[in-house]
Enzyme design. Sequence first.
Site, PDB file in Angstrom:
ATOM      1  N   GLY A 170       0.843  -1.094   0.148  1.00 13.03           N
ATOM      2  CA  GLY A 170      -0.013   0.154  -0.109  1.00 13.03           C
ATOM      3  C   GLY A 170       0.884   1.277  -0.026  1.00 13.03           C
ATOM      4  O   GLY A 170       0.541   2.289   0.297  1.00 13.03           O
TER       5      GLY A 170
ATOM      6  N   SER B  73       4.616   4.688  -4.812  1.00 17.82           N
ATOM      7  CA  SER B  73       5.004   5.990  -4.949  1.00 17.82           C
ATOM      8  C   SER B  73       4.640   7.281  -3.873  1.00 17.82           C
ATOM      9  O   SER B  73       5.182   8.061  -3.636  1.00 17.82           O
ATOM     10  CB  SER B  73       4.343   6.476  -6.194  1.00 17.82           C
ATOM     11  OG  SER B  73       4.528   5.755  -7.318  1.00 17.82           O
TER      12      SER B  73
ATOM     13  N   ARG C 290      18.749  -7.346 -43.703  1.00 15.27           N
ATOM     14  CA  ARG C 290      17.482  -8.086 -44.036  1.00 15.27           C
ATOM     15  C   ARG C 290      16.917  -7.392 -45.504  1.00 15.27           C
ATOM     16  O   ARG C 290      17.093  -6.427 -45.870  1.00 15.27           O
ATOM     17  CB  ARG C 290      16.382  -7.869 -43.052  1.00 15.27           C
ATOM     18  CG  ARG C 290      15.052  -8.343 -43.350  1.00 15.27           C
ATOM     19  CD  ARG C 290      14.996  -9.678 -43.228  1.00 15.27           C
ATOM     20  NE  ARG C 290      13.612 -10.317 -43.344  1.00 15.27           N
ATOM     21  CZ  ARG C 290      13.250 -11.465 -43.992  1.00 15.27           C
ATOM     22  NH1 ARG C 290      14.349 -12.353 -44.266  1.00 15.27           N
ATOM     23  NH2 ARG C 290      12.155 -11.784 -43.918  1.00 15.27           N
TER      24      ARG C 290
ATOM     25  N   GLN D 268      12.015   3.962 -47.361  1.00 14.88           N
ATOM     26  CA  GLN D 268      12.025   5.194 -46.333  1.00 14.88           C
ATOM     27  C   GLN D 268      11.239   5.013 -45.079  1.00 14.88           C
ATOM     28  O   GLN D 268      11.710   6.005 -44.244  1.00 14.88           O
ATOM     29  CB  GLN D 268      11.475   6.308 -47.549  1.00 14.88           C
ATOM     30  CG  GLN D 268      12.394   6.773 -48.468  1.00 14.88           C
ATOM     31  CD  GLN D 268      11.781   7.908 -49.355  1.00 14.88           C
ATOM     32  OE1 GLN D 268      10.459   8.351 -49.385  1.00 14.88           O
ATOM     33  NE2 GLN D 268      12.510   8.547 -50.177  1.00 14.88           N
TER      34      GLN D 268
ATOM     35  N   HIS E 299      12.422  -5.410 -37.156  1.00 13.94           N
ATOM     36  CA  HIS E 299      12.724  -6.565 -37.176  1.00 13.94           C
ATOM     37  C   HIS E 299      11.460  -7.650 -37.598  1.00 13.94           C
ATOM     38  O   HIS E 299      11.841  -8.717 -37.987  1.00 13.94           O
ATOM     39  CB  HIS E 299      13.104  -7.316 -35.891  1.00 13.94           C
ATOM     40  CG  HIS E 299      14.582  -6.953 -35.403  1.00 13.94           C
ATOM     41  ND1 HIS E 299      15.039  -5.770 -34.978  1.00 13.94           N
ATOM     42  CD2 HIS E 299      15.589  -7.970 -35.184  1.00 13.94           C
ATOM     43  CE1 HIS E 299      16.335  -5.876 -34.829  1.00 13.94           C
ATOM     44  NE2 HIS E 299      16.851  -7.151 -35.029  1.00 13.94           N
ATOM     45  N   GLY E 300      10.544  -6.928 -37.793  1.00 14.03           N
ATOM     46  CA  GLY E 300       9.072  -7.675 -38.033  1.00 14.03           C
ATOM     47  C   GLY E 300       8.897  -8.683 -37.338  1.00 14.03           C
ATOM     48  O   GLY E 300       9.060  -8.790 -35.999  1.00 14.03           O
TER      49      GLY E 300
ATOM     50  N   GLU F  40      11.861   3.410  -9.263  1.00 16.78           N
ATOM     51  CA  GLU F  40      12.458   4.602  -8.815  1.00 16.78           C
ATOM     52  C   GLU F  40      11.468   5.737  -9.319  1.00 16.78           C
ATOM     53  O   GLU F  40      12.045   6.611  -9.591  1.00 16.78           O
ATOM     54  CB  GLU F  40      13.812   4.771  -9.104  1.00 16.78           C
ATOM     55  CG  GLU F  40      14.702   3.635  -8.759  1.00 16.78           C
ATOM     56  CD  GLU F  40      16.115   3.806  -8.750  1.00 16.78           C
ATOM     57  OE1 GLU F  40      16.655   5.215  -8.620  1.00 16.78           O
ATOM     58  OE2 GLU F  40      16.854   2.992  -8.489  1.00 16.78           O
TER      59      GLU F  40
END
Length: 379
Positions: free
Chosen positions: A121, A124, A264, A275, A334-335, A359
């Site tokens: 509980g 933050s 690739r 592009q 990377h597909g 943090e």
Amino acid sequence: MDEIIASVRRFVRDEVVPAESEIEAGDVIPDRLRVAAADMGLFGFAIPEIYGGLGLSMSDEARLVFELGYTTPAFRSMFGTNNGIAGHVLLEGATEEQKKAYLPKIASGEWVASFALTEEGAGSDPAGLATTARRDGDEWVINGAKRYITNAPNADVFMVFARSEEGSTGGRGISTFMVERDTPGLSVAPKDAKMGQAGAWTADVYFDNMRVPADTLIGGEQGEGRGYVTAMRCLAHGRIHIAALCVGLSQRLVDESVSYASARVQGGKVIGEHQLIQGLLADSVTDLYAARALVKEVAAAFDDGSDQRIGPSCAKYFASEAVGRIADRAVQIHGGSGYMRGVPVERFYRDARLFRIYEGTSQIQQLVISRGVLKDAAS
């Protein structure tokens, strides 16, 4: 300093990067890497030389962490709390006698330290902190539980935050205690099963009528009730550290993306010639440049004392969000292969998600930043 950076860079890229699959599969950092890290002084790079550390400034630490961040975050996590939030509890709040007694063991790696603040509980917001510390003669009796404590399964010492003033609220009345693992009444749950960052262990920690000597109160008698202030100072340093870690991982993700886009082939040419792929790369490189420049500037301001409040939150907020964007683009570039286990960007995609949470979440950083500038404007 340049020699230290070069040495760490070689070690990370030649020894740790090739071990990433081993670390992921076994959910553990190999002993050979731990011993090597200790020999290089990595358990105490942020601890002053008089206590056995390397004594790096925040700016030099950021440069070092850029290199540590290039590989699995679990490697840095192994000694991160010693240098960061746990070690800095002592640097910020301990008496000179306590520093001399404890810091050399932390700096050498003899002790692994944990920062035990978060509870079910109280994450933050410290207002919900329920762990209590009651004075009983020459001892304190501590009861409560902590959650998601980094390195808890193998920690030798815990910096325990507890409410020592009955009826106190918010950040008031919280003290910090240095508790060794074999203290009766302290127990650690099995390690957590997490989304990512395999090899970096977290677990719940429990205190059942745990008795500790009065001299384990960080800061001595003057330290009573000052635990929250100490924690906030530790987190300011830690947020720059995490931001630098995000920059290191961002660099690795950019390198993986460029390498894949250059090799690739689709439609008779490498995908890097398309592009739309170039646009993804450009956005990631820009995020990387911006995050790195921000961390350097914030670290310099931290060192000269001109900003140790707003800047660290800005750096942590931007860099942790940026590495998430870069990881997402890396998977996209990377597909289908980017979605497969065993491919580095898939693993880093999961690893990076935590940076926006621990943090201080991104939302907490927003509050710190906005309240800070509004306070400055009103003064």
